[in-house]
Scaffold this motif. Sequence first.
Motif, mmCIF file in Angstrom:
data_model
loop_
_atom_site.group_PDB
_atom_site.id
_atom_site.type_symbol
_atom_site.label_atom_id
_atom_site.label_comp_id
_atom_site.label_asym_id
_atom_site.label_seq_id
_atom_site.Cartn_x
_atom_site.Cartn_y
_atom_site.Cartn_z
ATOM 1 N N VAL A 135 0.833 -1.200 0.000
ATOM 2 C CA VAL A 135 0.000 0.000 0.000
ATOM 3 C C VAL A 135 0.868 1.250 0.000
ATOM 4 N N LEU A 136 0.528 2.185 -0.853
ATOM 5 C CA LEU A 136 1.219 3.474 -0.856
ATOM 6 C C LEU A 136 0.377 4.419 -0.008
ATOM 7 N N ARG A 137 0.873 4.744 1.169
ATOM 8 C CA ARG A 137 0.094 5.595 2.072
ATOM 9 C C ARG A 137 0.386 7.074 1.803
ATOM 10 N N PHE A 138 0.015 7.524 0.604
ATOM 11 C CA PHE A 138 0.187 8.939 0.279
ATOM 12 C C PHE A 138 -0.744 9.791 1.127
ATOM 13 N N SER A 139 -0.337 11.051 1.344
ATOM 14 C CA SER A 139 -1.244 11.978 2.023
ATOM 15 C C SER A 139 -2.400 12.315 1.072
ATOM 16 N N LYS A 140 -3.417 12.946 1.635
ATOM 17 C CA LYS A 140 -4.599 13.282 0.823
ATOM 18 C C LYS A 140 -4.241 14.182 -0.345
ATOM 19 N N GLU A 141 -3.339 15.141 -0.086
ATOM 20 C CA GLU A 141 -2.967 16.070 -1.168
ATOM 21 C C GLU A 141 -2.252 15.336 -2.291
ATOM 22 N N LEU A 142 -1.429 14.375 -1.910
ATOM 23 C CA LEU A 142 -0.539 13.777 -2.917
ATOM 24 C C LEU A 142 -1.132 12.587 -3.655
ATOM 25 N N ALA A 143 -2.059 11.863 -3.043
ATOM 26 C CA ALA A 143 -2.587 10.657 -3.692
ATOM 27 C C ALA A 143 -3.035 10.969 -5.116
ATOM 28 N N PRO A 144 -2.515 10.255 -6.117
ATOM 29 C CA PRO A 144 -2.882 10.564 -7.507
ATOM 30 C C PRO A 144 -4.360 10.308 -7.781
ATOM 31 N N VAL A 145 -4.927 9.301 -7.114
ATOM 32 C CA VAL A 145 -6.350 9.013 -7.296
ATOM 33 C C VAL A 145 -7.010 9.095 -5.922
ATOM 34 N N LYS A 146 -8.106 9.859 -5.840
ATOM 35 C CA LYS A 146 -8.760 10.006 -4.536
ATOM 36 C C LYS A 146 -9.809 8.908 -4.349
ATOM 37 N N ALA A 147 -10.503 8.547 -5.434
ATOM 38 C CA ALA A 147 -11.532 7.509 -5.289
ATOM 39 C C ALA A 147 -11.617 6.645 -6.546
ATOM 40 N N ALA A 148 -11.791 5.324 -6.325
ATOM 41 C CA ALA A 148 -11.984 4.412 -7.455
ATOM 42 C C ALA A 148 -13.404 3.870 -7.360
ATOM 43 N N ASN B 179 -18.957 9.675 -12.901
ATOM 44 C CA ASN B 179 -19.160 10.918 -13.633
ATOM 45 C C ASN B 179 -19.396 12.104 -12.724
ATOM 46 N N ASP B 180 -20.148 11.841 -11.669
ATOM 47 C CA ASP B 180 -20.487 12.901 -10.738
ATOM 48 C C ASP B 180 -19.266 13.279 -9.883
ATOM 49 N N LEU B 181 -18.552 12.251 -9.387
ATOM 50 C CA LEU B 181 -17.419 12.510 -8.489
ATOM 51 C C LEU B 181 -16.253 13.193 -9.203
ATOM 52 N N GLN B 182 -16.051 12.837 -10.477
ATOM 53 C CA GLN B 182 -14.840 13.303 -11.156
ATOM 54 C C GLN B 182 -14.811 14.816 -11.368
ATOM 55 N N LYS B 183 -15.953 15.471 -11.159
ATOM 56 C CA LYS B 183 -15.946 16.936 -11.281
ATOM 57 C C LYS B 183 -15.162 17.544 -10.120
ATOM 58 N N GLU B 184 -15.063 16.792 -9.040
ATOM 59 C CA GLU B 184 -14.400 17.328 -7.860
ATOM 60 C C GLU B 184 -13.139 16.585 -7.441
ATOM 61 N N PHE B 185 -13.118 15.289 -7.696
ATOM 62 C CA PHE B 185 -11.976 14.472 -7.244
ATOM 63 C C PHE B 185 -11.371 13.720 -8.420
ATOM 64 N N ALA B 186 -10.059 13.431 -8.312
ATOM 65 C CA ALA B 186 -9.437 12.574 -9.329
ATOM 66 C C ALA B 186 -9.946 11.151 -9.093
ATOM 67 N N CYS B 187 -10.686 10.614 -10.074
ATOM 68 C CA CYS B 187 -11.348 9.309 -9.903
ATOM 69 C C CYS B 187 -10.985 8.346 -11.015
ATOM 70 N N VAL B 188 -11.129 7.070 -10.755
ATOM 71 C CA VAL B 188 -11.034 6.083 -11.839
ATOM 72 C C VAL B 188 -12.213 5.119 -11.724
ATOM 73 N N TYR B 189 -12.495 4.469 -12.851
ATOM 74 C CA TYR B 189 -13.511 3.417 -12.887
ATOM 75 C C TYR B 189 -12.774 2.166 -13.314
ATOM 76 N N ASP B 190 -12.972 1.048 -12.607
ATOM 77 C CA ASP B 190 -12.262 -0.177 -13.014
ATOM 78 C C ASP B 190 -13.165 -1.383 -12.829
ATOM 79 N N ASP B 191 -13.292 -2.159 -13.906
ATOM 80 C CA ASP B 191 -14.117 -3.372 -13.799
ATOM 81 C C ASP B 191 -13.367 -4.563 -14.393
#
Length: 512
Positions: A407-420, A440-452
């Motif tokens: 696990v990469l325990r980046f701080s909140k500011e640094l984490a490249p992705v905030k939510a998957a 779609n809704d979250l990505q307006k505010e946070f760096a997000c990814v979708y993975d399936d």
Amino acid sequence: MEKIVSLCKRRGFIFPSSEIYGGLASAWDYGPLGAELKRNVKSAWWSTVVHQRDDMVGLDASILMHPRTWEASGHVSSFSDPFVQCPSCQRHFRLDKVWDEIESSPWVVSLREAMSVDADSSYLLHWARTEGKKLAPNLSLVKEPEVTLSWIADSLSAFGQHKVNFKDFLSRLAARQSGIAQTPCPQCGAILPEEGVAANLMLKTFLGPVEQTAEKVYLRPETAQGIFVNFKSVLDATHRRLPFGIAQIGKAFRNEVTTKNFIFRMREFEQMEIEYFTTKQDAEDCHRRWIEDRLNWYLNMGVRKENLRVRPHAKDELAHYAAACTDIEYNFPFGWSELEGIANRTDYDLKQHAKFSGQDLQYQDLTTGAKFYPYVIEPSGGVDRATLAFLVDAYHEEIVKDRTRVVLRFSKELAPVKAAVLPLLKKNDGIVTLAKRIKNDLQKEFACVYDDTAAIGKLYRRQDEVGTFYCVTVDVESLEDGQVTVRDRDTMAQERISVDRLKEYLREKLAL
Ligand code: ATP
């Protein structure tokens, strides 16, 4: 370090540059996640040193500058790291770093291990004929073991009783004549020349289409000079009064003698530099405050305290014009090394540019009318070095249910992705539609990814490995109760949160 380099390549943080052609020594490319991480590092720095202060402004100067700049700054005459070249393997080594390289070279590591088992001459002879032959074929001990061992017998017995310094001992193993210590090549063990050769570290290029008549210019070796030459323009444009500072982030280029340790030392890199202008009287205090502020920044970015230290320079390390300098060092896997230097550069730079340009670069005190050259405090850090420190510090391995979790325990500011956002069943249309809508809704505010692309357990591991703060899982129940499972990266705790409240929940948790 190998684990970090491999994770960076595998997960798209950092790739060797132009790898399809075999790569280019010391050049690295930031992949999709690396580009996000590096942007986060830069914007966290900018936000702290520019936006959150009243006494700072930003600047973005060009890489190519008038060649006189580098005469004034002293880079043309003295920006060099004396180096030595091995007469056998032809490798170059920085004179001031050669012993660091020797100490960590494969043959010394192997020899140290051998000596820790047994420090007598028969064991050394065995090492010379086996490991030594492979790792340091040009070392005197390997080429002429009987001769070398016959005259170091005394130091060998003393070594067993720990009376001999390992560096002295290695110098003797490299020597051909009794009593004359030599510096061995870190690569092959041959004797290195004692005198270094100075070579200018600046990269040159030509301005204009015809090389013969074109003007020769340099790719800036530091961003600082761009700030000094703009001092007067910034002052006139902003009406700032002392003390105030100018911050800049940008590329710098150095023809480094040796480049190693991944992105720690590169020939093309990025700097984050501040020139803070103050009075001579306030300079010492101001220097102390900046050391504190910069150290706190690394701590606020989540770096563990025990991995940071400040190291004031000794008098003989200082540039001739500097009144003081302190490095912030990080405990990298290859040892404590400079992350950022904070120097009191006195009034040297502005005076030099005034002299070489013929312009009046003095500051005028409006109350007394007095004109003078301000003193300058310079906190100068590297974006890439900071990024490496953040990666190393964030890297954790732990055993969870008999398996290793990285696990990469980046701080909140640094984490490249905030939510998957992860759909539990990728063939269920309802789940997929809802998951995509949430993303779609979250990505307006946070760096997000979708993975399936895998089962949920694997998807969690993948996100942990790149430091994603939250995983949002959409399952069959979500379609009925309008709730999703939110999993915390660090605690792995899971909570059901209503889709309507999700954005607010993340906003609070991430406090962005
Ligand atoms: P070193 O002693 O490691 O060569 P330096 O003292 O020459 O570094 P400075 O000129 O003070 O470095 O540069 C300020 C900062 O820029 C350093 O603290 C470092 O973070 C970064 N930096 C300097 N050179 C490099 C490089 N070749 N690659 C990556 N970052 C660098």
